[in-house]
Design a protein around this motif. Structure first.
Motif, PDB file in Angstrom:
ATOM      1  N   GLN B   5       0.843  -1.203   0.000  1.00  0.00           N
ATOM      2  CA  GLN B   5       0.000   0.000   0.000  1.00  0.00           C
ATOM      3  C   GLN B   5       0.877   1.251   0.000  1.00  0.00           C
ATOM      4  O   GLN B   5       0.531   2.266  -0.575  1.00  0.00           O
ATOM      5  CB  GLN B   5      -0.896  -0.027   1.245  1.00  0.00           C
ATOM      6  CG  GLN B   5      -2.293   0.527   1.004  1.00  0.00           C
ATOM      7  CD  GLN B   5      -3.265   0.104   2.089  1.00  0.00           C
ATOM      8  OE1 GLN B   5      -2.860  -0.393   3.143  1.00  0.00           O
ATOM      9  NE2 GLN B   5      -4.546   0.303   1.848  1.00  0.00           N
ATOM     10  N   GLU B   6       2.027   1.139   0.623  1.00  0.00           N
ATOM     11  CA  GLU B   6       2.906   2.296   0.794  1.00  0.00           C
ATOM     12  C   GLU B   6       3.891   2.481  -0.363  1.00  0.00           C
ATOM     13  O   GLU B   6       4.219   3.599  -0.728  1.00  0.00           O
ATOM     14  CB  GLU B   6       3.686   2.093   2.095  1.00  0.00           C
ATOM     15  CG  GLU B   6       4.318   3.327   2.619  1.00  0.00           C
ATOM     16  CD  GLU B   6       4.860   3.096   4.013  1.00  0.00           C
ATOM     17  OE1 GLU B   6       6.039   2.777   4.126  1.00  0.00           O
ATOM     18  OE2 GLU B   6       4.100   3.214   4.990  1.00  0.00           O
ATOM     19  N   THR B   7       4.358   1.378  -0.898  1.00  0.00           N
ATOM     20  CA  THR B   7       5.414   1.490  -1.902  1.00  0.00           C
ATOM     21  C   THR B   7       4.984   1.048  -3.293  1.00  0.00           C
ATOM     22  O   THR B   7       5.658   1.350  -4.269  1.00  0.00           O
ATOM     23  CB  THR B   7       6.640   0.641  -1.496  1.00  0.00           C
ATOM     24  OG1 THR B   7       6.228  -0.720  -1.423  1.00  0.00           O
ATOM     25  CG2 THR B   7       7.203   1.088  -0.165  1.00  0.00           C
ATOM     26  N   LEU B   9       2.515   0.291  -6.792  1.00  0.00           N
ATOM     27  CA  LEU B   9       1.870   1.131  -7.790  1.00  0.00           C
ATOM     28  C   LEU B   9       0.457   0.624  -8.093  1.00  0.00           C
ATOM     29  O   LEU B   9      -0.084   0.834  -9.181  1.00  0.00           O
ATOM     30  CB  LEU B   9       2.735   1.199  -9.050  1.00  0.00           C
ATOM     31  CG  LEU B   9       4.107   1.876  -8.828  1.00  0.00           C
ATOM     32  CD1 LEU B   9       4.926   1.893 -10.112  1.00  0.00           C
ATOM     33  CD2 LEU B   9       3.937   3.313  -8.301  1.00  0.00           C
ATOM     34  N   THR B  10      -0.125  -0.054  -7.090  1.00  0.00           N
ATOM     35  CA  THR B  10      -1.514  -0.493  -7.208  1.00  0.00           C
ATOM     36  C   THR B  10      -2.389   0.427  -6.359  1.00  0.00           C
ATOM     37  O   THR B  10      -2.065   0.692  -5.206  1.00  0.00           O
ATOM     38  CB  THR B  10      -1.670  -1.941  -6.690  1.00  0.00           C
ATOM     39  OG1 THR B  10      -0.804  -2.788  -7.439  1.00  0.00           O
ATOM     40  CG2 THR B  10      -3.115  -2.406  -6.827  1.00  0.00           C
ATOM     41  N   LEU B  11      -3.464   0.914  -6.960  1.00  0.00           N
ATOM     42  CA  LEU B  11      -4.402   1.740  -6.198  1.00  0.00           C
ATOM     43  C   LEU B  11      -5.178   0.834  -5.262  1.00  0.00           C
ATOM     44  O   LEU B  11      -5.911  -0.063  -5.694  1.00  0.00           O
ATOM     45  CB  LEU B  11      -5.353   2.468  -7.161  1.00  0.00           C
ATOM     46  CG  LEU B  11      -6.415   3.357  -6.495  1.00  0.00           C
ATOM     47  CD1 LEU B  11      -5.777   4.512  -5.745  1.00  0.00           C
ATOM     48  CD2 LEU B  11      -7.405   3.877  -7.529  1.00  0.00           C
ATOM     49  N   ARG B  80      -2.975  12.918  -6.755  1.00  0.00           N
ATOM     50  CA  ARG B  80      -1.954  12.171  -6.012  1.00  0.00           C
ATOM     51  C   ARG B  80      -2.630  11.431  -4.851  1.00  0.00           C
ATOM     52  O   ARG B  80      -3.715  11.816  -4.415  1.00  0.00           O
ATOM     53  CB  ARG B  80      -0.916  13.129  -5.424  1.00  0.00           C
ATOM     54  CG  ARG B  80      -0.293  14.093  -6.429  1.00  0.00           C
ATOM     55  CD  ARG B  80       0.759  13.436  -7.282  1.00  0.00           C
ATOM     56  NE  ARG B  80       1.405  14.445  -8.120  1.00  0.00           N
ATOM     57  CZ  ARG B  80       2.488  15.158  -7.745  1.00  0.00           C
ATOM     58  NH1 ARG B  80       3.025  14.950  -6.553  1.00  0.00           N
ATOM     59  NH2 ARG B  80       3.019  16.064  -8.556  1.00  0.00           N
ATOM     60  N   ILE B  81      -1.935  10.407  -4.378  1.00  0.00           N
ATOM     61  CA  ILE B  81      -2.418   9.689  -3.190  1.00  0.00           C
ATOM     62  C   ILE B  81      -1.267   9.587  -2.204  1.00  0.00           C
ATOM     63  O   ILE B  81      -0.101   9.570  -2.603  1.00  0.00           O
ATOM     64  CB  ILE B  81      -2.990   8.307  -3.567  1.00  0.00           C
ATOM     65  CG1 ILE B  81      -3.820   7.719  -2.428  1.00  0.00           C
ATOM     66  CG2 ILE B  81      -1.881   7.353  -4.047  1.00  0.00           C
ATOM     67  CD1 ILE B  81      -4.752   6.601  -2.869  1.00  0.00           C
ATOM     68  N   ASP B  82      -1.584   9.538  -0.914  1.00  0.00           N
ATOM     69  CA  ASP B  82      -0.496   9.582   0.072  1.00  0.00           C
ATOM     70  C   ASP B  82       0.013   8.195   0.439  1.00  0.00           C
ATOM     71  O   ASP B  82      -0.476   7.177  -0.061  1.00  0.00           O
ATOM     72  CB  ASP B  82      -0.899  10.405   1.303  1.00  0.00           C
ATOM     73  CG  ASP B  82      -1.866   9.696   2.217  1.00  0.00           C
ATOM     74  OD1 ASP B  82      -2.516   8.730   1.770  1.00  0.00           O
ATOM     75  OD2 ASP B  82      -1.984  10.105   3.385  1.00  0.00           O
ATOM     76  N   CYS B  83       1.023   8.174   1.291  1.00  0.00           N
ATOM     77  CA  CYS B  83       1.753   6.940   1.607  1.00  0.00           C
ATOM     78  C   CYS B  83       0.836   5.810   2.050  1.00  0.00           C
ATOM     79  O   CYS B  83       0.975   4.683   1.599  1.00  0.00           O
ATOM     80  CB  CYS B  83       2.843   7.215   2.651  1.00  0.00           C
ATOM     81  SG  CYS B  83       2.320   8.208   4.062  1.00  0.00           S
ATOM     82  N   ASP B  84      -0.114   6.080   2.946  1.00  0.00           N
ATOM     83  CA  ASP B  84      -0.972   4.995   3.419  1.00  0.00           C
ATOM     84  C   ASP B  84      -2.316   4.947   2.678  1.00  0.00           C
ATOM     85  O   ASP B  84      -3.221   4.214   3.090  1.00  0.00           O
ATOM     86  CB  ASP B  84      -1.154   5.040   4.939  1.00  0.00           C
ATOM     87  CG  ASP B  84      -1.745   6.341   5.424  1.00  0.00           C
ATOM     88  OD1 ASP B  84      -1.941   7.253   4.602  1.00  0.00           O
ATOM     89  OD2 ASP B  84      -2.030   6.447   6.628  1.00  0.00           O
ATOM     90  N   GLN B  85      -2.404   5.686   1.607  1.00  0.00           N
ATOM     91  CA  GLN B  85      -3.561   5.639   0.697  1.00  0.00           C
ATOM     92  C   GLN B  85      -4.903   5.934   1.386  1.00  0.00           C
ATOM     93  O   GLN B  85      -5.919   5.319   1.068  1.00  0.00           O
ATOM     94  CB  GLN B  85      -3.621   4.292  -0.047  1.00  0.00           C
ATOM     95  CG  GLN B  85      -2.384   4.065  -0.927  1.00  0.00           C
ATOM     96  CD  GLN B  85      -2.640   3.124  -2.096  1.00  0.00           C
ATOM     97  OE1 GLN B  85      -3.746   3.040  -2.619  1.00  0.00           O
ATOM     98  NE2 GLN B  85      -1.602   2.433  -2.544  1.00  0.00           N
TER      99      GLN B  85
END
Lengths: 119, 119
Positions: B5-7, B9-11, B80-85
């Protein structure tokens, strides 16, 4: 939401069921969104007083000053509140990368129609 | 939060208990924070697809396209989306004032040690 909450000059935050506000941090240098966090009443008061960003951690259930372990403090240049007083905007000067991953901003990925990509 | 989720490239958004993400909208012109809203999965999908900001109204419990009544649509320049989505950043070109009060931004008041003042 009362009229006074929207138009008045009294701080009267509309905390959510958990007692929190959304806090949005942008970089004074260029408006980059650095992070989104949460503040309870005490975190907001301490942020206003110390001019450094203090948040409430939902996972650890306690206050934390951004940078207390990393050293990457967010120095507050301006604090704003929105129309219905449930969100805070902090314009800050960061001492270093804001994201715990080491990225300058937590928003390091772009959302596209097919997934994410590095921004 | 998973490493992917953090690293990755999947939404894979981390919706809250109400099925929502926080959505932060800034102006592409100068980084001004225009508003903070919420998106459920459908609002996010429609925002990505239409390149205009679509939110979920918690009070009305339905989707709304920003500007559907006022005409002040937010045209999406980047998402954009953040680190923890769990938060979305939309960089937008607004057709007019974003706040329902008629202000350019919902964040028209400054928080000071003694209360609020016009920003």
């Amino acid at each position: 939401m009362t009229d006074d909450q929207e138009t008045g000059l009294t701080l009267n935050p509309k905390f959510d069921a958990s007692g929190l506000l959304t806090a949005v941090i942008t970089d004074e240098a260029d408006g980059t969104l650095l992070m989104v966090g949460h503040m309870n009443a005490e975190a907001l008061a301490r942020s206003v007083e110390t001019r450094t960003a203090v948040f409430y951690s939902r996972s650890r259930q306690k206050l934390w000053q951004k940078g207390e372990s990393s050293g990457n403090v967010l120095h507050i240049v301006d604090i704003r509140i929105d129309c219905d007083q449930d969100a805070i905007w902090i314009i800050a000067r960061p001492d270093g990368p804001t994201c715990h991953t080491g990225a300058r901003s937590c928003f390091y990925r772009r959302v596209t129609e097919t997934g994410l990509e590095p921004a």
